[in-house]
Structures are given as structure tokens and as C-alpha cells.
Design a protein around this motif. Structure first.
Motif, short mmCIF file in Angstrom:
data_model
loop_
_atom_site.label_atom_id
_atom_site.label_comp_id
_atom_site.label_asym_id
_atom_site.label_seq_id
_atom_site.Cartn_x
_atom_site.Cartn_y
_atom_site.Cartn_z
N LYS A 193 37.56 34.38 51.01
CA LYS A 193 37.26 33.62 50.24
C LYS A 193 36.20 32.97 50.34
O LYS A 193 35.26 32.53 49.34
CB LYS A 193 38.38 31.21 50.43
N GLY A 246 41.40 29.62 44.15
CA GLY A 246 40.56 29.44 43.59
C GLY A 246 41.04 27.30 43.44
O GLY A 246 42.25 27.59 43.65
N LYS A 247 40.60 27.76 42.07
CA LYS A 247 40.70 25.92 41.58
C LYS A 247 41.99 26.06 40.04
O LYS A 247 42.22 24.95 39.53
CB LYS A 247 39.76 24.54 41.40
N CYS A 248 41.49 27.13 39.95
CA CYS A 248 42.51 27.58 38.37
C CYS A 248 44.12 27.69 38.76
O CYS A 248 43.82 29.05 39.14
CB CYS A 248 41.26 29.08 37.61
N LYS A 249 44.22 27.24 37.22
CA LYS A 249 46.28 26.89 36.69
C LYS A 249 45.62 26.93 35.30
O LYS A 249 46.16 26.50 34.99
CB LYS A 249 46.71 25.93 37.79
N ALA A 296 44.05 30.12 41.41
CA ALA A 296 44.58 29.18 42.74
C ALA A 296 45.04 30.17 43.46
O ALA A 296 45.05 30.17 45.07
CB ALA A 296 45.73 27.91 42.10
N ASP A 321 32.36 30.86 40.92
CA ASP A 321 32.62 29.40 40.80
C ASP A 321 34.24 29.51 41.66
O ASP A 321 35.25 29.61 40.71
CB ASP A 321 32.14 28.52 39.82
N GLU A 322 34.78 28.58 42.18
CA GLU A 322 35.63 27.96 42.85
C GLU A 322 36.59 27.90 41.29
O GLU A 322 38.30 27.64 41.12
CB GLU A 322 35.74 26.84 43.88
N ALA A 323 36.13 26.83 40.19
CA ALA A 323 36.52 26.90 39.17
C ALA A 323 37.18 28.02 38.30
O ALA A 323 38.07 27.84 37.68
CB ALA A 323 35.70 25.85 38.61
N ASN A 324 36.33 29.52 38.76
CA ASN A 324 36.42 30.35 37.86
C ASN A 324 37.47 31.52 38.52
O ASN A 324 38.24 32.50 38.31
CB ASN A 324 34.98 30.55 37.51
N LEU A 352 33.31 33.16 47.22
CA LEU A 352 32.27 31.73 46.12
C LEU A 352 31.51 31.86 45.96
O LEU A 352 29.90 31.19 45.51
CB LEU A 352 33.09 30.43 47.22
N CYS A 399 47.47 32.52 34.85
CA CYS A 399 46.27 33.21 34.98
C CYS A 399 46.43 34.88 34.02
O CYS A 399 45.44 35.57 33.92
CB CYS A 399 45.13 33.46 36.56
#
Length: 305
Positions: A236, A254-257, A250, A244-247, A240, A262
């Protein structure tokens, strides 16, 4: 933290004298032999092939002409416009492959999960030929839509991707078939779409992957090998640094769901760009390449003093 930036060596606006001469020679020889294709042979493509062969013009030219012959034989231009893949959902369940937003450099992120891949099940659904056609279609879509859209969004030329290959769940039994399949698809990218790989992360690589990597590595050129990072389960932090974690989905930390998953959402600048802007870029490129071709033809036809 690692500092990352887009490479500039051997690229438009950053060529040394020898590289400029190589570009001019390659272009002039293609025009002289009536093999220059204004709609296809823009400066970025010519430089990708030159970089792939270390600016050795005869080798780069041979590689490019072999690619053009392959494109004609496989009707790639037609495939890019008309290919359909109705078996996509079934294949995705076994072998998720998808583009998902961009990295910190503005490059599209491409992700594959190999844990569920089963060649026998895949070939019961479709053929390996159609799998390769799907791969080619996606390469063409990146050239025609994803890279230009990312370039407009980033305000700089984007022509490479950031790739993540997830080996979580890959079994010892499936490793040989996975290695064979990866070798096939890698060869297409290396031979016909050179220099489109920016960075690759192979994550969740088990201990035995080193033996598989030894089978694949000889088929890759030195430049490609240097772009590949083999990581285990603690990946990870390295990801990173680039994404970006948002991109990042998950599924891989990451944080994108994405609402529908996805794997199917296909989020990225290519979905919001104005199609007219892409068409204008293509028209400008065709016009510029045609003018260059005509100037070279006129110079060759002019009587020598």
C-alpha cells in the motif's frame, strides 16, 4: 517519500541533437518510401518506437513497419471502431480488467486481478483470439480516448499508463497457465504498443512468483523490466506514492467504492471530456502530419543545385 514525475528524455520538446536527427531521418524515410501514414504516424508515435529501439533508426523503422503490417493483417482500425464483447460480464467474473481514474501524474490507472483466472473456464466462454482482440481494442481506446482526455485534464501530454497486477488468490496449479497468458498479452504490448507502460506494480506476489517471473522476464526488454515493481502483501505505501488513496479501489487498499463496482464503473477523465475536443485534436494532428509529409515530398522532388 519518493518524488515522481513524468519522464522527459527522448520526448517531444526534450530531444538532443542526435535524437532530433533520428526523428527527422525516420520520418523522411517513411515519406520517401510512401509508408508514412499522416493519420497514424504523429511525432509521439514515432518517438515511442524510436525510444523502444534506443533511437536506432533502422531498428525503430523495422519495428514500426512490422507493427503497421500487423495492424493491416488484423484489421485493427476496423476492430477499434466496431468490436463488441457481449461476454464481458462472464469474463469479468473470472478475470477483472479495468481502468480506474488516474495516478498523481495524470496517467490512467489500469488494474487486473488474476486470482480467479481459469483458462479452461475462459475458453469455455470465449476464444483466446477474442481475448486478444479485446486487449487490442482497449489499447486503441487508450490511444484514441483515454490518453488524449488525460492530457487535456492534466494540461500536459500523457501517453503512458500506471498498471497494477494483483496476484491475490493465484494458486500454484494455475501459475503456469497464468504465466503463458501473461507472456502472450505482454508481447502484444511490447511489439505493437511500445512505451505505453509507465509504471507497473505486481502486488500480492507470493514467494513462488520469483520462479514464474524468471519465465516471463526473458521475453521483456530491459527498459520494460525496469518499470516493473514486484511487491508482496505490504504494497500500500508504494502504491500511495503514485496514486491518491481516493483514486484507488477499496479492494486493493484504497477508499474508492464505485456504486456499481470499480470493475465496471470505468471512472476517469475520458468519461467527461468533450468529444468535440478530442475530434479537434485528431484533426489538428492529421493536418500537421499531412503538411510535414507534403513538405518532405516537395523537398525530395526539388532539383538538386
Amino acid at each position: 517519500m519518493t518524488h515522481i514525475e513524468l519522464p522527459t528524455a527522448g520526448r517531444e520538446g526534450h530531444l538532443n541533437e542526435q535524437q532530433q536527427e533520428a526523428l527527422a531521418q525516420l520520418r523522411a524515410e517513411l515519406v520517401a518510401e510512401s509508408k508514412f501514414l499522416p493519420a497514424h504516424h504523429d511525432v509521439y508515435l514515432l518517438l515511442r518506437f524510436l525510444r523502444a529501439r534506443r533511437f536506432d533508426v533502422p531498428k525503430a523503422k523495422a519495428m514500426l513497419l512490422a507493427c503497421d503490417a500487423w495492424r493491416a493483417e488484423n484489421k485493427v482500425d476496423e476492430l477499434a471502431k466496431s468490436f463488441e464483447f457481449p461476454e464481458a460480464d462472464q469474463i469479468r467474473a473470472l478475470y477483472p480488467q479495468y481502468y480506474h481514474r488516474t495516478d498523481k501524474l495524470g496517467r490512467p490507472v489500469y488494474i487486473e486481478h488474476l486470482g480467479g483466472i481459469d483458462i479452461k473456464k475462459i475458453t469455455a466462454i470465449t476464444t483466446m483470439e477474442r481475448m486478444q482482440q479485446k486487449l487490442i481494442f482497449e489499447y486503441e481506446k487508450s490511444l484514441d480516448e483515454r490518453f488524449p482526455a488525460c492530457s487535456l485534464a492534466a494540461g500536459t501530454h500523457i501517453e503512458q499508463s500506471c498498471t497494477i497486477i494483483d496476484l491475490a488468490g493465484v494458486s500454484l496449479m494455475s501459475f503456469s497457465s497464468v504465466a503463458s497468458f501473461v507472456k502472450q498479452i505482454t508481447q502484444i504490448g511490447q511489439d505493437y504498443y511500445p512505451e505505453q507502460l509507465g509504471t507497473m506494480f505486481i502486488i500480492n506476489a507470493p514467494m513462488l512468483f520469483s520462479s514464474v517471473w524468471s519465465l516471463i522476464k526473458p521475453f521483456l526488454d530491459e527498459v520494460t523490466v525496469k518499470k516493473i515493481h514486484i511487491l508482496g502483501g505490504s504494497y500500500k505505501r508504494q502504491l500511495l506514492e503514485y496514486i491518491d488513496e481516493a483514486n484507488l479501489p477499496a479492494r486493493i487498499g484504497g477508499k474508492c467504492k464505485c456504486p456499481n463496482g470499480c470493475e465496471v464503473a470505468d471512472p476517469g477523465p475520458w468519461n467527461s471530456v468533450d468529444p468535440a475536443a478530442l475530434a479537434a485534436r485528431r484533426a489538428d494532428s492529421l493536418k500537421a502530419n499531412t503538411e510535414i509529409m507534403h513538405k518532405l515530398q516537395a523537398a525530395a522532388a526539388a532539383p538538386s543545385s
